[in-house]
Design a protein around this motif. Sequence first.
Motif, PDB file in Angstrom:
ATOM      1  N   UNK A  75     -93.910  55.800  58.890  1.00  0.00           N
ATOM      2  CA  UNK A  75     -94.298  54.383  58.901  1.00  0.00           C
ATOM      3  C   UNK A  75     -95.689  54.208  58.309  1.00  0.00           C
ATOM      4  N   UNK A  76     -95.876  53.097  57.622  1.00  0.00           N
ATOM      5  CA  UNK A  76     -97.170  52.765  57.045  1.00  0.00           C
ATOM      6  C   UNK A  76     -97.941  51.830  57.954  1.00  0.00           C
ATOM      7  N   UNK A  77     -99.067  51.354  57.467  1.00  0.00           N
ATOM      8  CA  UNK A  77     -99.918  50.477  58.273  1.00  0.00           C
ATOM      9  C   UNK A  77     -99.534  49.006  58.152  1.00  0.00           C
ATOM     10  N   UNK A  78     -98.701  48.664  57.165  1.00  0.00           N
ATOM     11  CA  UNK A  78     -98.244  47.283  56.975  1.00  0.00           C
ATOM     12  C   UNK A  78     -96.746  47.211  57.237  1.00  0.00           C
ATOM     13  N   UNK A  79     -96.252  45.986  57.409  1.00  0.00           N
ATOM     14  CA  UNK A  79     -94.846  45.777  57.770  1.00  0.00           C
ATOM     15  C   UNK A  79     -93.877  46.348  56.740  1.00  0.00           C
ATOM     16  N   UNK A  80     -94.156  46.233  55.458  1.00  0.00           N
ATOM     17  CA  UNK A  80     -93.227  46.712  54.437  1.00  0.00           C
ATOM     18  C   UNK A  80     -93.741  47.971  53.736  1.00  0.00           C
ATOM     19  N   UNK A  81     -94.566  48.746  54.426  1.00  0.00           N
ATOM     20  CA  UNK A  81     -95.171  49.938  53.843  1.00  0.00           C
ATOM     21  C   UNK A  81     -94.720  51.189  54.573  1.00  0.00           C
ATOM     22  N   UNK A  82     -94.515  52.253  53.808  1.00  0.00           N
ATOM     23  CA  UNK A  82     -94.264  53.578  54.357  1.00  0.00           C
ATOM     24  C   UNK A  82     -95.255  54.536  53.711  1.00  0.00           C
ATOM     25  N   UNK A  83     -95.370  55.717  54.269  1.00  0.00           N
ATOM     26  CA  UNK A  83     -96.180  56.782  53.702  1.00  0.00           C
ATOM     27  C   UNK A  83     -95.214  57.852  53.199  1.00  0.00           C
ATOM     28  N   UNK A  84     -95.341  58.233  51.941  1.00  0.00           N
ATOM     29  CA  UNK A  84     -94.416  59.131  51.262  1.00  0.00           C
ATOM     30  C   UNK A  84     -95.128  60.433  50.913  1.00  0.00           C
ATOM     31  N   UNK A  85     -94.494  61.561  51.242  1.00  0.00           N
ATOM     32  CA  UNK A  85     -95.062  62.865  50.885  1.00  0.00           C
ATOM     33  C   UNK A  85     -93.974  63.719  50.246  1.00  0.00           C
ATOM     34  N   UNK A  86     -94.339  64.417  49.185  1.00  0.00           N
ATOM     35  CA  UNK A  86     -93.422  65.336  48.512  1.00  0.00           C
ATOM     36  C   UNK A  86     -93.933  66.744  48.752  1.00  0.00           C
ATOM     37  N   UNK A  87     -93.028  67.608  49.218  1.00  0.00           N
ATOM     38  CA  UNK A  87     -93.373  68.981  49.586  1.00  0.00           C
ATOM     39  C   UNK A  87     -92.472  69.934  48.813  1.00  0.00           C
ATOM     40  N   UNK A  88     -93.078  70.726  47.911  1.00  0.00           N
ATOM     41  CA  UNK A  88     -92.333  71.703  47.114  1.00  0.00           C
ATOM     42  C   UNK A  88     -92.801  73.109  47.480  1.00  0.00           C
ATOM     43  N   UNK A  89     -92.240  74.110  46.798  1.00  0.00           N
ATOM     44  CA  UNK A  89     -92.661  75.493  47.013  1.00  0.00           C
ATOM     45  C   UNK A  89     -94.138  75.705  46.675  1.00  0.00           C
ATOM     46  N   UNK A  91     -96.497  73.580  47.387  1.00  0.00           N
ATOM     47  CA  UNK A  91     -97.322  72.895  48.380  1.00  0.00           C
ATOM     48  C   UNK A  91     -96.950  71.429  48.485  1.00  0.00           C
ATOM     49  N   UNK A  92     -97.631  70.754  49.394  1.00  0.00           N
ATOM     50  CA  UNK A  92     -97.345  69.339  49.651  1.00  0.00           C
ATOM     51  C   UNK A  92     -98.477  68.470  49.123  1.00  0.00           C
ATOM     52  N   UNK A  93     -98.104  67.335  48.555  1.00  0.00           N
ATOM     53  CA  UNK A  93     -99.085  66.341  48.156  1.00  0.00           C
ATOM     54  C   UNK A  93     -99.549  65.585  49.394  1.00  0.00           C
ATOM     55  N   UNK A  94    -100.671  64.876  49.280  1.00  0.00           N
ATOM     56  CA  UNK A  94    -101.093  63.977  50.348  1.00  0.00           C
ATOM     57  C   UNK A  94    -100.058  62.871  50.487  1.00  0.00           C
ATOM     58  N   UNK A  95    -100.077  62.195  51.636  1.00  0.00           N
ATOM     59  CA  UNK A  95     -99.195  61.042  51.816  1.00  0.00           C
ATOM     60  C   UNK A  95     -99.669  59.904  50.924  1.00  0.00           C
TER      61      UNK A  95
END
Length: 154
Positions: A75-89, A91-95
């Motif tokens: 869940x994000x901080x706003x009603x229509x917002x999410x936090x997205x993270x991509x995790x590969x071999x 490493x993971x990016x920031x959200x």
Amino acid sequence: MKTSAPFFHFCLKTILPVLILLSFSACKNDSDDPQADTATFIGTYTGKMASKGQLAGSSSTVEFDFDPMKVLIKAGSKANEVQLQIDTDLGAFDYWPATVSGNTITLSKQTMKDDFGTTTFEGSGTIAGKALTFTLKQVDDTGTYTHQITATKN
């Protein structure tokens, strides 16, 4: 001026019910609530990322896959917002903050600076049931890449 009883009964039987019906039609349907949209995206997805790119200053193209890889959405901080993270071999990016509308998720342009240079990401995707498809575009000092993500919610 004296009001007659038949006129009063006419108002009660015809005009008042019409006003009540009109007031009900003005109510908002809760299914339009943006938070209901974000809830369908939240979770962990496992899948594959197929990448293709053009190396900077060259006509060479590269293709590579990350299989398996993960997409984490919270869940994000706003009603229509999410936090997205991509995790590969690798490493993971920031959200990253992304917006949701219906079954569509959009990642607006994100620019990261680190010891390796500047990288810009942007993308969009959809969800159908538990299946997430997402196209992520990446531009950095090494070239321009398009990543096709197909993943299933765990």
